[in-house]
Design a protein around this motif. Structure first.
Motif, PDB file in Angstrom:
ATOM      1  N   TRP A  26      46.558  35.802  32.044  1.00 29.37           N
ATOM      2  CA  TRP A  26      46.008  36.172  33.346  1.00 29.37           C
ATOM      3  C   TRP A  26      46.802  35.561  34.491  1.00 29.37           C
ATOM      4  CZ3 TRP A  26      44.197  32.466  36.690  1.00 29.37           C
ATOM      5  CH2 TRP A  26      44.005  31.182  36.147  1.00 29.37           C
ATOM      6  N   GLN A  28      50.117  35.084  34.789  1.00 32.47           N
ATOM      7  CA  GLN A  28      51.275  35.904  35.133  1.00 32.47           C
ATOM      8  C   GLN A  28      50.844  37.197  35.800  1.00 32.47           C
ATOM      9  OE1 GLN A  28      54.588  34.929  34.921  1.00 32.47           O
ATOM     10  NE2 GLN A  28      54.718  36.705  36.269  1.00 32.47           N
ATOM     11  N   LYS A  29      49.744  37.779  35.357  1.00 30.31           N
ATOM     12  CA  LYS A  29      49.238  39.009  35.984  1.00 30.31           C
ATOM     13  C   LYS A  29      48.880  38.756  37.449  1.00 30.31           C
ATOM     14  CE  LYS A  29      47.572  41.258  31.822  1.00 30.31           C
ATOM     15  NZ  LYS A  29      46.426  41.770  31.083  1.00 30.31           N
ATOM     16  N   ASN A  30      48.266  37.611  37.724  1.00 28.48           N
ATOM     17  CA  ASN A  30      47.923  37.276  39.110  1.00 28.48           C
ATOM     18  C   ASN A  30      49.165  37.066  39.960  1.00 28.48           C
ATOM     19  OD1 ASN A  30      45.201  37.468  38.740  1.00 28.48           O
ATOM     20  ND2 ASN A  30      44.792  35.280  38.816  1.00 28.48           N
ATOM     21  N   ASP A  32      52.116  38.417  39.422  1.00 28.16           N
ATOM     22  CA  ASP A  32      52.725  39.739  39.606  1.00 28.16           C
ATOM     23  C   ASP A  32      52.015  40.506  40.717  1.00 28.16           C
ATOM     24  OD1 ASP A  32      54.406  39.124  37.475  1.00 28.16           O
ATOM     25  OD2 ASP A  32      53.298  40.353  36.030  1.00 28.16           O
ATOM     26  N   ARG A  33      50.694  40.428  40.727  1.00 33.36           N
ATOM     27  CA  ARG A  33      49.912  41.123  41.763  1.00 33.36           C
ATOM     28  C   ARG A  33      50.194  40.533  43.147  1.00 33.36           C
ATOM     29  NH1 ARG A  33      43.454  41.193  42.558  1.00 33.36           N
ATOM     30  NH2 ARG A  33      43.418  42.707  44.225  1.00 33.36           N
ATOM     31  N   LEU A  34      50.289  39.216  43.227  1.00 32.50           N
ATOM     32  CA  LEU A  34      50.587  38.567  44.501  1.00 32.50           C
ATOM     33  C   LEU A  34      51.953  38.998  45.018  1.00 32.50           C
ATOM     34  CD1 LEU A  34      50.017  36.572  46.784  1.00 32.50           C
ATOM     35  CD2 LEU A  34      50.857  34.752  45.265  1.00 32.50           C
ATOM     36  N   ARG A  36      53.577  41.780  44.353  1.00 33.89           N
ATOM     37  CA  ARG A  36      53.470  43.175  44.816  1.00 33.89           C
ATOM     38  C   ARG A  36      52.842  43.236  46.204  1.00 33.89           C
ATOM     39  NH1 ARG A  36      51.691  44.052  39.555  1.00 33.89           N
ATOM     40  NH2 ARG A  36      49.535  44.253  40.268  1.00 33.89           N
ATOM     41  N   SER A  37      51.793  42.461  46.418  1.00 31.40           N
ATOM     42  CA  SER A  37      51.116  42.457  47.717  1.00 31.40           C
ATOM     43  C   SER A  37      52.024  41.931  48.823  1.00 31.40           C
ATOM     44  CB  SER A  37      49.850  41.602  47.652  1.00 31.40           C
ATOM     45  OG  SER A  37      48.916  42.169  46.778  1.00 31.40           O
ATOM     46  N   LYS A  40      54.560  44.565  49.645  1.00 32.38           N
ATOM     47  CA  LYS A  40      53.929  45.679  50.347  1.00 32.38           C
ATOM     48  C   LYS A  40      53.752  45.348  51.832  1.00 32.38           C
ATOM     49  CE  LYS A  40      50.452  47.253  48.080  1.00 32.38           C
ATOM     50  NZ  LYS A  40      49.111  47.553  47.557  1.00 32.38           N
TER      51      LYS A  40
END
Length: 65
Positions: A26, A28-30, A32-34, A36-37, A40
């Protein structure tokens, strides 16, 4: 959510889906999401200053936790 105050101090806010989790997947997923944000936001705002070296500093600090 990450906010900066007028002294450029970072604050993490809005923990509505917060929970204690085990393992590492979880994390690394967080991250990765950060990333991307952040990328963006960089596209949306001309005065948004985010670069690869900023991300590396964040990862360096994160790895010390």
């Amino acid at each position: 959510n990450i906010m900066l105050d007028n002294q450029s101090k970072a604050w993490l806010i809005d923990f509505d889906k917060c929970a204690v989790k085990g393992g590492n997947t979880w994390k690394q997923k967080n991250l990765d999401r950060l990333l991307r944000s952040l990328n963006k936001e960089k596209v949306k705002f001309a005065n948004y200053h985010f670069q690869a070296s900023d991300w590396q500093m964040l990862l360096d600090g994160y790895s010390k936790i």
